[in-house]
Design an enzyme around this catalytic site. Structure first.
Site, PDB file in Angstrom:
ATOM      1  N   LYS A  72       0.846  -1.204   0.000  1.00 44.82           N
ATOM      2  CA  LYS A  72       0.000   0.000   0.000  1.00 44.82           C
ATOM      3  C   LYS A  72       0.872   1.242   0.000  1.00 44.82           C
ATOM      4  O   LYS A  72       1.876   1.287   0.731  1.00 44.82           O
ATOM      5  CB  LYS A  72      -0.893   0.024   1.251  1.00 44.82           C
ATOM      6  CG  LYS A  72      -1.613  -1.289   1.515  1.00 44.82           C
ATOM      7  CD  LYS A  72      -2.531  -1.218   2.720  1.00 44.82           C
ATOM      8  CE  LYS A  72      -2.991  -2.609   3.130  1.00 44.82           C
ATOM      9  NZ  LYS A  72      -2.042  -3.339   3.976  1.00 44.82           N
ATOM     10  N   HIS A 105      -3.482   3.593   0.654  1.00 48.98           N
ATOM     11  CA  HIS A 105      -3.770   3.066   2.001  1.00 48.98           C
ATOM     12  C   HIS A 105      -4.988   3.721   2.660  1.00 48.98           C
ATOM     13  O   HIS A 105      -5.776   3.062   3.334  1.00 48.98           O
ATOM     14  CB  HIS A 105      -2.530   3.240   2.882  1.00 48.98           C
ATOM     15  CG  HIS A 105      -2.469   2.301   4.039  1.00 48.98           C
ATOM     16  ND1 HIS A 105      -1.299   1.845   4.558  1.00 48.98           N
ATOM     17  CD2 HIS A 105      -3.452   1.731   4.788  1.00 48.98           C
ATOM     18  CE1 HIS A 105      -1.556   1.029   5.583  1.00 48.98           C
ATOM     19  NE2 HIS A 105      -2.847   0.943   5.735  1.00 48.98           N
TER      20      HIS A 105
HETATM   21  N1  LIG Z   1      -5.731  -1.272   5.198  1.00 50.76           N
HETATM   22  C1  LIG Z   1      -5.701  -0.942   6.469  1.00 50.76           C
HETATM   23  O1  LIG Z   1      -5.845   0.231   6.847  1.00 50.76           O
HETATM   24  C2  LIG Z   1      -5.490  -2.020   7.485  1.00 50.76           C
HETATM   25  C3  LIG Z   1      -5.793  -1.786   8.831  1.00 50.76           C
HETATM   26  C4  LIG Z   1      -5.607  -2.824   9.749  1.00 50.76           C
HETATM   27  C5  LIG Z   1      -5.135  -4.062   9.307  1.00 50.76           C
HETATM   28  N2  LIG Z   1      -4.816  -4.261   7.984  1.00 50.76           N
HETATM   29  C6  LIG Z   1      -4.276  -5.560   7.481  1.00 50.76           C
HETATM   30  O2  LIG Z   1      -5.102  -6.619   7.956  1.00 50.76           O
HETATM   31  C7  LIG Z   1      -4.326  -7.534   8.717  1.00 50.76           C
HETATM   32  C8  LIG Z   1      -5.163  -8.166   9.819  1.00 50.76           C
HETATM   33  O3  LIG Z   1      -5.698  -7.177  10.688  1.00 50.76           O
HETATM   34  P1  LIG Z   1      -5.228  -7.037  12.198  1.00 50.76           P
HETATM   35  O4  LIG Z   1      -3.871  -7.629  12.338  1.00 50.76           O
HETATM   36  O5  LIG Z   1      -5.407  -5.635  12.598  1.00 50.76           O
HETATM   37  O6  LIG Z   1      -6.339  -7.882  12.994  1.00 50.76           O
HETATM   38  P2  LIG Z   1      -6.761  -9.433  13.060  1.00 50.76           P
HETATM   39  O7  LIG Z   1      -6.059 -10.224  12.035  1.00 50.76           O
HETATM   40  O8  LIG Z   1      -8.250  -9.456  13.108  1.00 50.76           O
HETATM   41  O9  LIG Z   1      -6.267  -9.872  14.501  1.00 50.76           O
HETATM   42  C9  LIG Z   1      -4.924 -10.000  14.837  1.00 50.76           C
HETATM   43  C10 LIG Z   1      -4.839 -10.250  16.337  1.00 50.76           C
HETATM   44  O10 LIG Z   1      -5.484 -11.474  16.663  1.00 50.76           O
HETATM   45  C11 LIG Z   1      -4.551 -12.388  17.224  1.00 50.76           C
HETATM   46  N3  LIG Z   1      -4.810 -13.693  16.589  1.00 50.76           N
HETATM   47  C12 LIG Z   1      -4.640 -14.025  15.286  1.00 50.76           C
HETATM   48  N4  LIG Z   1      -5.037 -15.285  15.044  1.00 50.76           N
HETATM   49  C13 LIG Z   1      -5.484 -15.780  16.223  1.00 50.76           C
HETATM   50  C14 LIG Z   1      -6.031 -17.033  16.621  1.00 50.76           C
HETATM   51  N5  LIG Z   1      -6.182 -18.012  15.744  1.00 50.76           N
HETATM   52  N6  LIG Z   1      -6.379 -17.178  17.920  1.00 50.76           N
HETATM   53  C15 LIG Z   1      -6.231 -16.182  18.808  1.00 50.76           C
HETATM   54  N7  LIG Z   1      -5.717 -14.967  18.487  1.00 50.76           N
HETATM   55  C16 LIG Z   1      -5.352 -14.777  17.202  1.00 50.76           C
HETATM   56  C17 LIG Z   1      -3.187 -11.853  16.908  1.00 50.76           C
HETATM   57  O11 LIG Z   1      -2.302 -12.106  17.980  1.00 50.76           O
HETATM   58  P3  LIG Z   1      -0.815 -12.689  17.735  1.00 50.76           P
HETATM   59  O12 LIG Z   1      -0.212 -11.945  16.598  1.00 50.76           O
HETATM   60  O13 LIG Z   1      -0.142 -12.435  19.049  1.00 50.76           O
HETATM   61  O14 LIG Z   1      -1.017 -14.147  17.443  1.00 50.76           O
HETATM   62  C18 LIG Z   1      -3.425 -10.339  16.814  1.00 50.76           C
HETATM   63  O15 LIG Z   1      -3.394  -9.758  18.092  1.00 50.76           O
HETATM   64  C19 LIG Z   1      -3.160  -6.675   9.202  1.00 50.76           C
HETATM   65  O16 LIG Z   1      -2.066  -7.443   9.663  1.00 50.76           O
HETATM   66  C20 LIG Z   1      -2.864  -5.855   7.982  1.00 50.76           C
HETATM   67  O17 LIG Z   1      -2.133  -6.637   7.027  1.00 50.76           O
HETATM   68  C21 LIG Z   1      -5.016  -3.257   7.074  1.00 50.76           C
END
Ligand SMILES: NC(=O)c1ccc[n+]([C@@H]2O[C@H](COP(=O)([O-])OP(=O)(O)OC[C@H]3O[C@@H](n4cnc5c(N)ncnc54)[C@H](OP(=O)(O)O)[C@@H]3O)[C@@H](O)[C@H]2O)c1
Length: 271
Positions: A72, A105
């Protein structure tokens, strides 16, 4: 793996997110994710980890053409030719000749959309960017972007507690990918009794039910992030069961308009 065909391109419906995954954890996470079968990787200039994503890609040794790689452009780089020059810098860090998808982004009211989109369209003609998309764009801004260049994707927050009805309809109408970020609502789905009940019937966790619910929707991809190897395995383990229409509807009914990412100065989501 489920693949969605968007404008003739197959996109893996489950990818690996890398926000807040810095340094060696990122390199190891990407290498491991590719090793166990993820083929869709999401990063961003703003995550400051593109070189570590690149190192993970190199070490995994998966053929480049088998991976759907997304980054992004940070809004700081939108003006003038900045989207193009910063994308070329992203490619250098990622160690690749092209990204499959480059997103803007966030919308930035300070810079006309034409500037970054025209710059990316030039890179697309040159082969450095396969597809162009946006992120965090409400429906009317998606239409404005589509008037400038052909769009492939809108990446937005989407999980059982935040419905995206209008954007989903728009994605079906224009053959766009809708990528769900925060797909497991950053862990908030884990204790949900409805998701737990549905999961019990399939031998799956609430996180797996949620990821399956997303991936099973037409043109929707989910990109969960985890710094833990076992969770990365679990999050991918959603392709040996299917949710019934009733189960899909029960998850849709969990919507409570709960938005987790809503920064000051962000877009008017209803526009
Ligand atoms: N375009 C945007 O503006 C934007 C904004 C936010 C996110 N994103 C993208 O979307 C991706 C995902 O979003 P996100 O990381 O914010 O939230 P998410 O994937 O919904 O949640 C991640 C969190 O959940 C935990 N987790 C993951 N799998 C799990 C499981 N199976 N059991 C228990 N806990 C679990 C992780 O902890 P651990 O890591 O400690 O396991 C982390 O704290 C980001 O990494 C990024 O690439 C984009």
């Amino acid at each position: 793996m489920i693949h969605h065909t968007i404008q003739g391109t197959a996109v893996p419906a489950l990818g690996f997110g890398t926000f807040r995954l810095p340094g060696d954890d990122c390199r190891e996470g990407v290498e491991h994710a590719l090793g166990i079968g993820y083929r869709h990787i999401d990063t961003a200039q703003g995550y400051h980890n593109e070189e570590f994503v690149g190192a993970g890609l190199r070490r995994a040794g998966v053929p480049r053409e088998d991976i759907f790689l997304v980054s992004k452009v940070a809004p700081d780089n939108f003006a003038g030719d900045g989207a193009a020059t910063s994308t070329l810098e992203s490619l250098r860090k990622l160690g690749t000749d092209y990204v499959d998808l480059m997103l803007l982004h966030w919308p930035d009211p300070e810079v006309p959309l034409e500037e970054p989109l025209t710059a990316l369209a030039r890179l697309q003609r040159e082969g450095a960017v396969r597809h162009i998309g946006v992120s965090n764009f409400p429906p009317s801004l998606v239409e404005r972007a589509r008037a400038v260049t052909e769009l492939f994707c809108n990446q937005v927050e989407y999980h059982p507690y935040l419905s995206q009805t209008r954007l989903l309809e728009q994605a079906q109408r224009h053959d766009l990918l809708l990528t769900a970020y925060c797909p497991i609502a950053r862990g908030k789905v884990l204790d949900d009794p409805v998701l737990r009940d549905i999961g019990a019937g399939h031998g799956k966790t609430p996180a797996q039910v949620t990821l399956r619910w997303l991936a099973q929707q037409e043109r929707v991809a989910a990109i969960p992030k985890s710094a833990h190897a076992q969770r990365r395995v679990d999050n991918l383990d959603i392709f040996d069961f299917e949710l019934s229409d009733e189960e899909m509807a029960a998850v849709f009914a969990l919507d409570r308009e709960q938005r987790l990412v809503d920064p000051a100065g962000g877009p008017d989501w209803e526009r």
